[in-house]
Design an enzyme around this catalytic site. Structure first.
Site, mmCIF file in Angstrom:
data_model
loop_
_atom_site.group_PDB
_atom_site.id
_atom_site.type_symbol
_atom_site.label_atom_id
_atom_site.label_comp_id
_atom_site.label_asym_id
_atom_site.label_seq_id
_atom_site.Cartn_x
_atom_site.Cartn_y
_atom_site.Cartn_z
ATOM 1 N N LYS A 188 0.870 -1.173 0.000
ATOM 2 C CA LYS A 188 0.000 0.000 0.000
ATOM 3 C C LYS A 188 0.910 1.227 0.000
ATOM 4 C CE LYS A 188 -3.781 -2.231 2.535
ATOM 5 N NZ LYS A 188 -4.955 -2.216 1.668
ATOM 6 N N ASP A 241 -5.138 -13.702 11.399
ATOM 7 C CA ASP A 241 -5.487 -13.167 10.080
ATOM 8 C C ASP A 241 -4.887 -11.771 9.834
ATOM 9 O OD1 ASP A 241 -6.926 -13.281 7.597
ATOM 10 O OD2 ASP A 241 -8.431 -11.923 8.443
ATOM 11 N N HIS A 246 -0.276 -8.135 8.872
ATOM 12 C CA HIS A 246 -0.421 -6.718 8.518
ATOM 13 C C HIS A 246 -0.027 -5.789 9.666
ATOM 14 C CE1 HIS A 246 -2.316 -8.608 5.228
ATOM 15 N NE2 HIS A 246 -3.560 -8.603 5.671
#
Ligand code: BG6
Length: 479
Positions: A188, A241, A246
């Site tokens: 990103k 997850d 992340h």
């Protein structure tokens, strides 16, 4: 962050892109459109071929129809998509074994005059991961006349032990320089910009430490629920997850020391040092939640336990808040809080860096007129940008302080930001590993999660559409 030039100016070497899991959701929604967009941005000048691989027994035309549908859904016309597919897309079913795959690879490379550069993209469930890597090796596909690269999608293991095993399997047949582990957050623009922001702006970097910073909060809030992934998610929960990958990756970029150079290993060396300085998380540092029925954007949604495919006995968390201590020279004593949740009130990924209050409360008399600490909010998505809060005197009599903010938004300055998968695929084809996770980083990240991974207490309830369990989370800023 990466040393790569802009995609349009870069020439990819001729290659075969072998996409495992080619009929799956990730391939159709994200990967195929990203590959196409990348090639389109370069006027289809690259000599390449996309070979889809999956278990379904399809012929080339049936697979091309799936690709066309995916491209039409992503906004292209059927004519453009069909033209491209007819020339550049083929399919082979893995049901026929790896020998069939090897034969297809050889045939396409001969027909399209490709020199043996191969990218194997494994968009497949973890359960078939070992067999796939061994299958590639058994069929002689891990070496070629050109380069061979393997891309591994998350989840990369479910704990430290399984991650080590996966690394071992990969290292049996590939060098680390051939392995590209995906964490799409790294691609990103706003995440990559953390390095530019920190190391190109002396103003912030000089106070980026325990002397001036009081705490750091990193939040990934989603309005999404399970999106049909109950089977995977109920075994993972948000800690596996989102936090393991992340959130910890963003933390490394916030906390790392300046790298000696901007190459992949210099950056990854600094990131892994941050991870190594974090003690394993203990249960007391973790707060877990689970959504109950509520509303998202005015629409009723069921509670987690009523979602299709979720067992009634599930204790999986859909919200987590974890305190992390980065025990090094720069950060000792500064708490980092990592937070994430599904079915929260809004989609918002944000870093909040809270500065300390001034040492003397000059303006506070009898509890009135307190000074507010400066906060730097870095919004990673949506509405990407920065807010820096600061106090000013309200004009008029007396001394009253009010908080104002300085803002910057990417959209005002730059328009559309590139898609993360487009960036990752461009880097894969250029052989730049900067935005990919190294084996030691992923093992360290699992080690850090320690006791957080096997908590079986009942998660605290929060209504879908709220900001999480009571008192756990305040929406940080108008972004
Ligand atoms: C994925 C998770 O890695 O990231 C999903 O598996 C999550 O559960 C997604 O929804 C969030 O990604 P983004 O880019 O929408 O913030």
């Amino acid at each position: 962050m990466t040393t790569r030039p802009a995609a349009e100016t870069m020439g990819f070497e001729p290659h075969l892109f072998v996409l495992f899991g080619a009929t799956g959701d990730l391939a159709r929604r994200m990967l195929v459109p990203a590959i196409y967009r990348l090639l389109e941005s370069r006027n289809f000048d690259d000599q390449m071929h996309l070979l889809g691989v999956a278990t379904s027994e399809l012929d080339d035309d049936e697979f091309r129809a799936i690709v066309v549908e995916a491209l039409v859904e992503a906004g292209w016309t059927a004519e453009e998509a069909e033209r491209w597919c007819a020339e550049y897309v083929s399919y082979v079913s893995i049901k026929g074994g790896f020998a069939d795959l090897a034969a297809a690879v050889t045939a396409i490379e001969a027909r399209c005059d490709l020199p043996g550069n191969r990218a194997f993209y494994l968009a497949i469930p973890p359960s078939v991961f070992d067999d796939t890597v061994e299958g590639l090796a058994g069929a002689g596909l891990t070496t070629s006349q050109g380069w061979t690269r393997v891309v591994v999608e998350k989840p990369f293991g479910t704990d430290l032990e399984s991650a080590r095993h996966l690394n071992e399997v990969l290292h049996r047949h590939f060098a680390e320089s051939q392995i590209f582990r995906i964490d799409h957050y790294l691609a990103k623009e706003t995440v990559q910009n953390l390095l530019a922001f920190r190391f190109a702006n002396m103003l912030f970097e000089s106070g980026w430490n325990r002397n001036q910073i009081d705490s750091v909060e990193i939040t990934v809030a989603e309005t999404l629920g399970l999106e049909g992934r109950a089977k995977y998610f109920d075994r993972a929960g948000v800690i596996r997850d989102i936090v393991q990958n992340h959130l910890l990756q963003v933390l490394t970029l916030v906390a790392m020391e300046p790298p000696v150079r901007l190459d992949a290993d210099s950056i990854r060396d600094e990131k892994v040092k941050v991870l190594r300085s974090i003690f394993p998380v203990r249960r007391g540092a973790v707060s877990r939640g689970r959504y109950t029925a509520g509303e998202i954007d005015g629409e009723p949604v069921p509670g987690y336990l009523d979602e299709e495919g979720v067992p009634a006995t599930s204790v999986t968390e859909t919200f987590a808040s974890i305190r992390i201590d980065v025990d090094n020279w720069r950060w000792r004593g500064v708490p980092f809080t990592l937070r994430t949740g599904k079915r929260l009130a809004e989609r918002l990924t944000q870093i909040a860096v809270r500065y300390k209050e001034p040492p003397v409360s000059l303006f506070e008399v009898d509890g009135a007129c307190p000074v507010h600490a400066n906060v730097l909010f870095i919004t990673l998505q949506p509405n990407e940008g920065f807010h820096l809060t600061f106090d000013v005197k309200r004009p008029g009599e007396g001394m009253e302080l009010v908080t104002q903010d300085l803002e910057f938004h990417y959209a005002d300055a730059f328009g559309r930001l590139p898609d993360a998968y487009e960036t990752l695929i461009a880097d894969l084809l250029a052989g730049d590993q900067t935005l990919f996770v190294r084996g030691d980083e992923t093992e360290e990240a699992w080690r850090i999660l320690g006791q957080a991974l096997d908590m079986t207490d009942e998660p605290k309830p929060y209504p879908a559409g709220s900001w999480g369990p009571d008192g756990e989370f305040q929406r940080p800023v108008e972004a």
